[in-house]
Design a protein around this motif. Structure first.
Motif, PDB file in Angstrom:
ATOM      1  N   ASN A 315       0.836  -1.218  -0.233  1.00  0.00           N
ATOM      2  CA  ASN A 315       0.006  -0.120  -0.018  1.00  0.00           C
ATOM      3  C   ASN A 315       0.826   1.130   0.039  1.00  0.00           C
ATOM      4  N   LEU A 316       2.045   1.142   0.538  1.00  0.00           N
ATOM      5  CA  LEU A 316       3.118   2.446   0.294  1.00  0.00           C
ATOM      6  C   LEU A 316       3.182   2.700  -1.281  1.00  0.00           C
ATOM      7  N   ALA A 317       3.453   1.678  -1.995  1.00  0.00           N
ATOM      8  CA  ALA A 317       3.905   1.689  -3.446  1.00  0.00           C
ATOM      9  C   ALA A 317       2.609   2.251  -4.147  1.00  0.00           C
ATOM     10  N   ALA A 318       1.330   1.733  -3.518  1.00  0.00           N
ATOM     11  CA  ALA A 318      -0.016   2.148  -4.229  1.00  0.00           C
ATOM     12  C   ALA A 318      -0.143   3.497  -3.943  1.00  0.00           C
ATOM     13  N   VAL A 319      -0.058   4.223  -2.810  1.00  0.00           N
ATOM     14  CA  VAL A 319      -0.143   5.510  -2.609  1.00  0.00           C
ATOM     15  C   VAL A 319       0.623   6.510  -3.578  1.00  0.00           C
ATOM     16  N   LEU A 320       1.898   6.058  -3.530  1.00  0.00           N
ATOM     17  CA  LEU A 320       2.903   6.733  -4.408  1.00  0.00           C
ATOM     18  C   LEU A 320       2.602   6.796  -5.771  1.00  0.00           C
ATOM     19  N   THR A 321       1.932   5.773  -6.141  1.00  0.00           N
ATOM     20  CA  THR A 321       1.564   5.608  -7.521  1.00  0.00           C
ATOM     21  C   THR A 321       0.409   6.433  -7.842  1.00  0.00           C
ATOM     22  N   TYR A 322      -0.546   6.582  -6.843  1.00  0.00           N
ATOM     23  CA  TYR A 322      -1.818   7.308  -6.863  1.00  0.00           C
ATOM     24  C   TYR A 322      -1.289   8.755  -7.120  1.00  0.00           C
ATOM     25  N   PHE A 323      -0.615   9.171  -6.384  1.00  0.00           N
ATOM     26  CA  PHE A 323       0.208  10.522  -6.149  1.00  0.00           C
ATOM     27  C   PHE A 323       0.873  10.651  -7.601  1.00  0.00           C
ATOM     28  N   ASP A 324       1.525  10.087  -7.982  1.00  0.00           N
ATOM     29  CA  ASP A 324       2.344  10.323  -9.447  1.00  0.00           C
ATOM     30  C   ASP A 324       1.399  10.242 -10.404  1.00  0.00           C
ATOM     31  N   ASN A 325       0.270   9.463 -10.492  1.00  0.00           N
ATOM     32  CA  ASN A 325      -0.566   9.463 -11.600  1.00  0.00           C
ATOM     33  C   ASN A 325      -1.628  10.418 -11.604  1.00  0.00           C
ATOM     34  N   GLN A 326      -1.550  11.381 -10.328  1.00  0.00           N
ATOM     35  CA  GLN A 326      -2.859  12.323  -9.936  1.00  0.00           C
ATOM     36  C   GLN A 326      -3.840  11.884  -9.831  1.00  0.00           C
ATOM     37  N   ASP A 327      -4.012  10.846  -9.079  1.00  0.00           N
ATOM     38  CA  ASP A 327      -5.241   9.821  -9.267  1.00  0.00           C
ATOM     39  C   ASP A 327      -6.073  10.248  -8.084  1.00  0.00           C
ATOM     40  N   ALA A 328      -7.453  10.236  -8.210  1.00  0.00           N
ATOM     41  CA  ALA A 328      -8.261  11.091  -7.231  1.00  0.00           C
ATOM     42  C   ALA A 328      -8.055  10.212  -5.821  1.00  0.00           C
ATOM     43  N   SER A 329      -7.930   9.047  -6.041  1.00  0.00           N
ATOM     44  CA  SER A 329      -7.594   7.896  -4.877  1.00  0.00           C
ATOM     45  C   SER A 329      -6.451   8.520  -3.793  1.00  0.00           C
ATOM     46  N   THR A 330      -5.701   9.340  -4.305  1.00  0.00           N
ATOM     47  CA  THR A 330      -4.774  10.196  -3.334  1.00  0.00           C
ATOM     48  C   THR A 330      -5.361  10.666  -2.202  1.00  0.00           C
ATOM     49  N   LYS A 331      -6.604  11.322  -2.315  1.00  0.00           N
ATOM     50  CA  LYS A 331      -7.208  11.929  -1.303  1.00  0.00           C
ATOM     51  C   LYS A 331      -7.645  11.105  -0.307  1.00  0.00           C
ATOM     52  N   ASN A 332      -7.777   9.832  -0.553  1.00  0.00           N
ATOM     53  CA  ASN A 332      -8.089   8.752   0.574  1.00  0.00           C
ATOM     54  C   ASN A 332      -6.931   8.631   1.323  1.00  0.00           C
ATOM     55  N   HIS A 333      -5.712   9.027   0.950  1.00  0.00           N
ATOM     56  CA  HIS A 333      -4.547   8.924   1.761  1.00  0.00           C
ATOM     57  C   HIS A 333      -3.820   9.870   2.331  1.00  0.00           C
ATOM     58  N   GLU A 334      -4.473  11.017   1.925  1.00  0.00           N
ATOM     59  CA  GLU A 334      -3.970  12.354   2.446  1.00  0.00           C
ATOM     60  C   GLU A 334      -4.224  12.937   3.783  1.00  0.00           C
ATOM     61  N   ILE A 335      -3.442  13.337   4.303  1.00  0.00           N
ATOM     62  CA  ILE A 335      -3.866  14.087   6.004  1.00  0.00           C
ATOM     63  C   ILE A 335      -4.260  15.519   5.681  1.00  0.00           C
ATOM     64  N   ILE A 336      -5.655  15.735   5.913  1.00  0.00           N
ATOM     65  CA  ILE A 336      -6.032  17.027   5.690  1.00  0.00           C
ATOM     66  C   ILE A 336      -6.622  17.518   7.043  1.00  0.00           C
ATOM     67  N   LEU A 337      -6.383  18.804   7.447  1.00  0.00           N
ATOM     68  CA  LEU A 337      -6.633  19.128   8.884  1.00  0.00           C
ATOM     69  C   LEU A 337      -7.629  20.431   8.723  1.00  0.00           C
ATOM     70  N   ASP A 338      -8.521  20.509   9.485  1.00  0.00           N
ATOM     71  CA  ASP A 338      -9.153  21.685   9.535  1.00  0.00           C
ATOM     72  C   ASP A 338      -8.262  22.801  10.333  1.00  0.00           C
ATOM     73  N   GLU A 339      -8.050  24.053   9.371  1.00  0.00           N
ATOM     74  CA  GLU A 339      -7.146  24.965   9.906  1.00  0.00           C
ATOM     75  C   GLU A 339      -7.278  25.622  11.342  1.00  0.00           C
ATOM     76  N   SER A 340      -8.427  25.665  11.648  1.00  0.00           N
ATOM     77  CA  SER A 340      -8.890  26.299  12.873  1.00  0.00           C
ATOM     78  C   SER A 340      -8.298  25.414  14.214  1.00  0.00           C
ATOM     79  N   LYS A 341      -8.653  24.030  14.069  1.00  0.00           N
ATOM     80  CA  LYS A 341      -8.210  23.132  14.872  1.00  0.00           C
ATOM     81  C   LYS A 341      -6.772  22.860  14.894  1.00  0.00           C
TER      82      LYS A 341
END
Length: 365
Positions: A315-341
């Motif tokens: 799954n490490l290879a998979a997430v880097l491949t998603y990122f490389d391909n600009q695949d929408a699945s990347t968002k399922n692996h990205e840490i997104i924080l609420d800025e106020s929190k």
């Protein structure tokens, strides 16, 4: 008299255990498959100016790969500090979710990815922010001190964030100031801090499913089989287990003990993932897994965090491949924080970092 928070509701404990049992375990790979995946990962890390950071408890292949690619194997705070100091644009965190969140807290300008965002932590799950907020509201005159093993939402409620490596010093500091303390979430670590500092804290009654399963009865029997072995215990274990230890401390303290002490045998009461680094630094020493079985011969983790185990080469290879391909699945692996929190949590985290830098307890940023 020490006051205690209401214990984690039974349904929440049951949910934690079920999450642990349901955690996806990686499929075993052949040597050739590992080699191909490692080559792919290394290529993509270079291509995207990415840094791989891994916790001591993840699979040995991932720890080795982090080291081979110029990354780091460390505890959660050192992982985040390393990432913040790095010139990388992309951080890939092999660990559990709160570790990815901590990396993002300190590196908001960087993209932070994880092999599996479902990799959680029983301490995190066992301390829901809404319930903890209600609990804290009952004690408005107390300082809120939370362990790093918590969500960004819980950190945002805190006055201080601490690690197992600096909690004693920070609690002693608060004691000297005359502050009353709420502690969360690990009850065993909190109890150990109370015993070491003489501070009475109001404790949230969470626990780590790995360290909670080490048993004093079986450990005493194992000590009889290995009378010359030093016992190393993480303070997230129960008091009866801690009482049998020769060394009590954070992952780094336990690793240093194996490396620096002259003894040749060590009984280790923490996640078995730590054996990779211990064996690397002290290859000729014998490491023995502390028992997790109860008298009923049952365990949930058996000295391996199931969520740490969700990190794999695949799954490490998979997430880097998603990122490389600009695949929408990347968002399922990205840490997104609420800025106020993030900003609220950063206050408590920065307070700890400033204290730790002043007292030589953490790598400088």
């Amino acid at each position: 008299m020490i006051e205690l928070a209401t214990d984690i509701p039974r349904q929440l404990t049951a949910r934690i255990n079920q999450l642990a049992l349901d955690a996806d375990r990686p499929v075993p790979l052949s040597a050739d498959q590992k080699s191909l995946l490692k080559a792919q990962i290394k290529q993509l890390l270079v291509k995207h100016n990415a840094q791989l950071v891994a916790h001591y408890y993840v699979d040995a292949d991932l720890q080795a790969l982090a080291e081979e690619t110029g990354g780091v194997v460390a505890d959660s705070l050192e992982m985040a500090n390393f990432g913040a100091q790095s010139a990388a644009d992309l951080l890939v965190v092999c660990g559990v979710r709160f570790m990815g969140e901590t990396a993002k807290l300190l590196s908001p300008e960087k993209t932070v990815l994880m092999p599996d965002l479902q990799a959680t932590c029983s301490l995190d799950v066992g301390c829901p922010a809404d319930e903890f907020a209600q609990f804290c509201a009952q004690y408005p005159d107390h300082k809120v001190v939370v362990y790093a093993n918590t969500s960004v939402e819980v950190k945002a409620l805190a006055d201080w964030v601490v690690t197992s490596g600096n909690a004693l010093q920070i609690v002693r500091h608060l004691k000297a100031q005359g502050d009353k303390i709420i502690w969360a979430p690990d009850q065993h670590l909190g109890h150990w801090i109370e015993q070491e500092t003489g501070v009475e804290m109001i404790r949230w009654m969470g626990h780590c499913i790995v360290h909670d399963e080490f048993k004093a009865f079986e450990l005493e029997q194992l000590k009889q089989r290995y009378p010359d072995a030093k016992v190393l215990v993480h303070p997230e274990s129960a008091a009866a287990v801690v009482a049998l230890a020769d060394v009590v401390g954070s992952t780094k303290v336990l690793i240093n003990a194996v490396q620096s002490l002259p003894d040749q045998q060590f009984i280790v009461a923490t996640d078995q993932g730590i054996f990779y680094k211990m064996q690397q630094l002290a290859p000729h020493k014998q490491l023995i897994v502390a028992p997790t079985d109860s008298k009923a011969k049952q365990c949930i983790s058996c000295a391996n965090c199931p969520w740490m185990g969700m990190n794999s080469l695949t799954n490490l290879a998979a997430v880097l491949t998603y990122f490389d391909n600009q695949d929408a699945s990347t968002k399922n692996h990205e840490i997104i924080l609420d800025e106020s929190k993030r900003q609220q949590a950063l206050v408590a985290l920065n307070r700890m970092l400033a204290f730790s830098r002043e007292h030589g307890l953490v790598v400088k940023r």
